[in-house]
Design a protein around this motif. Structure first.
Motif, PDB file in Angstrom:
ATOM      1  N   UNK A  27     -23.102  -5.634  10.833  1.00  0.00           N
ATOM      2  CA  UNK A  27     -22.965  -4.396  11.956  1.00  0.00           C
ATOM      3  C   UNK A  27     -24.333  -3.793  12.259  1.00  0.00           C
ATOM      4  N   UNK A  28     -25.284  -3.617  11.068  1.00  0.00           N
ATOM      5  CA  UNK A  28     -26.344  -2.934  11.371  1.00  0.00           C
ATOM      6  C   UNK A  28     -27.234  -2.892  12.912  1.00  0.00           C
ATOM      7  N   UNK A  35     -30.578 -12.985  13.489  1.00  0.00           N
ATOM      8  CA  UNK A  35     -29.699 -12.877  11.983  1.00  0.00           C
ATOM      9  C   UNK A  35     -28.750 -12.346  11.765  1.00  0.00           C
ATOM     10  N   UNK A  36     -27.889 -12.005  12.784  1.00  0.00           N
ATOM     11  CA  UNK A  36     -26.770 -11.740  13.109  1.00  0.00           C
ATOM     12  C   UNK A  36     -25.910 -13.044  12.481  1.00  0.00           C
ATOM     13  N   UNK A  37     -26.184 -13.840  13.336  1.00  0.00           N
ATOM     14  CA  UNK A  37     -25.417 -14.968  13.444  1.00  0.00           C
ATOM     15  C   UNK A  37     -25.756 -16.183  12.196  1.00  0.00           C
ATOM     16  N   UNK A  38     -27.319 -15.790  11.208  1.00  0.00           N
ATOM     17  CA  UNK A  38     -27.053 -16.323  10.253  1.00  0.00           C
ATOM     18  C   UNK A  38     -25.920 -15.515   9.096  1.00  0.00           C
ATOM     19  N   UNK A  94     -15.475 -20.261  17.985  1.00  0.00           N
ATOM     20  CA  UNK A  94     -15.799 -18.869  19.212  1.00  0.00           C
ATOM     21  C   UNK A  94     -17.123 -18.580  18.972  1.00  0.00           C
ATOM     22  N   UNK A  95     -17.257 -18.501  20.335  1.00  0.00           N
ATOM     23  CA  UNK A  95     -18.747 -17.695  20.384  1.00  0.00           C
ATOM     24  C   UNK A  95     -18.845 -16.860  21.030  1.00  0.00           C
ATOM     25  N   UNK A  96     -20.185 -16.284  20.873  1.00  0.00           N
ATOM     26  CA  UNK A  96     -20.502 -14.724  20.578  1.00  0.00           C
ATOM     27  C   UNK A  96     -20.417 -14.404  22.519  1.00  0.00           C
ATOM     28  N   UNK A  97     -20.233 -14.939  23.042  1.00  0.00           N
ATOM     29  CA  UNK A  97     -20.224 -14.358  24.439  1.00  0.00           C
ATOM     30  C   UNK A  97     -18.616 -14.413  24.373  1.00  0.00           C
ATOM     31  N   UNK A  98     -17.395 -15.031  23.852  1.00  0.00           N
ATOM     32  CA  UNK A  98     -16.710 -14.649  23.918  1.00  0.00           C
ATOM     33  C   UNK A  98     -16.364 -12.937  23.890  1.00  0.00           C
ATOM     34  N   UNK A  99     -15.548 -13.014  25.075  1.00  0.00           N
ATOM     35  CA  UNK A  99     -15.510 -10.942  24.828  1.00  0.00           C
ATOM     36  C   UNK A  99     -14.177 -10.515  23.793  1.00  0.00           C
ATOM     37  N   UNK A 100     -13.730 -10.985  23.094  1.00  0.00           N
ATOM     38  CA  UNK A 100     -12.861 -11.009  22.096  1.00  0.00           C
ATOM     39  C   UNK A 100     -14.491 -11.131  20.247  1.00  0.00           C
ATOM     40  N   UNK A 101     -14.501 -11.846  20.663  1.00  0.00           N
ATOM     41  CA  UNK A 101     -15.552 -11.966  19.600  1.00  0.00           C
ATOM     42  C   UNK A 101     -16.522 -10.867  18.246  1.00  0.00           C
ATOM     43  N   UNK A 102     -16.246  -9.467  19.118  1.00  0.00           N
ATOM     44  CA  UNK A 102     -16.803  -8.949  18.270  1.00  0.00           C
ATOM     45  C   UNK A 102     -15.709  -7.715  17.826  1.00  0.00           C
TER      46      UNK A 102
END
Length: 163
Positions: A27-28, A35-38, A94-102
């Motif tokens: 979340x930083x 790095x976030x994906x890893x 899911x994919x990071x582009x998915x609007x619900x990912x976060x």
């Protein structure tokens, strides 16, 4: 993570701290997308292993030594783990582009924090006063964790190998 020689409750608290650190790094604002994906992969693996170790080692051992109130806590934990697993599967697929990912990541963290509060404030204190052999249970937890991680690594190597 250094596991050797830790009591079961110490080991679980250590895993909780490690997961909190991973969520904080994810979340930083200083963490870039790669790095976030890893880190997210680490979170998914660590949480998946943590839940399995609890189900396969901790809960059966605790059930054998706790009274009815303690066993009720274990039943609640088993039910609470179901949505956590579901959210993990959704996140992984899911994919990071998915609007619900976060939102998924936030909900997983919220569920994890609830899990930690329940475990550290209710279940682990019961175990600490139960007379259970915490050193032996810690070794069982560490061995199960390592076996699950090794199996996951083997699975990953297989999927990356030649067809």
């Amino acid at each position: 993570m250094e596991c050797q020689g830790l009591y079961a409750t110490q080991l679980l608290r250590q895993e909780h701290r490690r997961m909190r650190e991973l969520f904080a790094r994810y979340e930083s604002p200083a963490t870039d997308a790669a790095e976030r994906q890893r880190i997210l992969g680490e979170i998914a693996m660590a949480l998946s292993v943590h839940l399995r170790v609890e189900e396969e080692v901790l809960h059966p051992a605790a059930r054998a030594v706790l009274d009815e109130g303690g066993r009720e806590l274990l039943d609640e934990a088993a039910v609470e783990n179901v949505p956590q697993k579901y959210f993990l599967i959704e996140l992984i697929t899911s994919r990071q582009a998915d609007r619900l990912f976060r939102a998924r990541v936030k909900v997983i963290r919220r569920h994890f924090e609830y899990h930690v509060r329940e475990e550290e404030h209710r279940l682990l204190p019961l175990l600490e006063t139960s007379g259970i052999d915490q050193a032996a249970l810690g070794l069982e937890i560490a061995a199960c964790r390592e076996a699950l991680l090794a199996a996951a690594a083997g699975s990953m190597e297989e999927s990356l190998g030649d067809p």
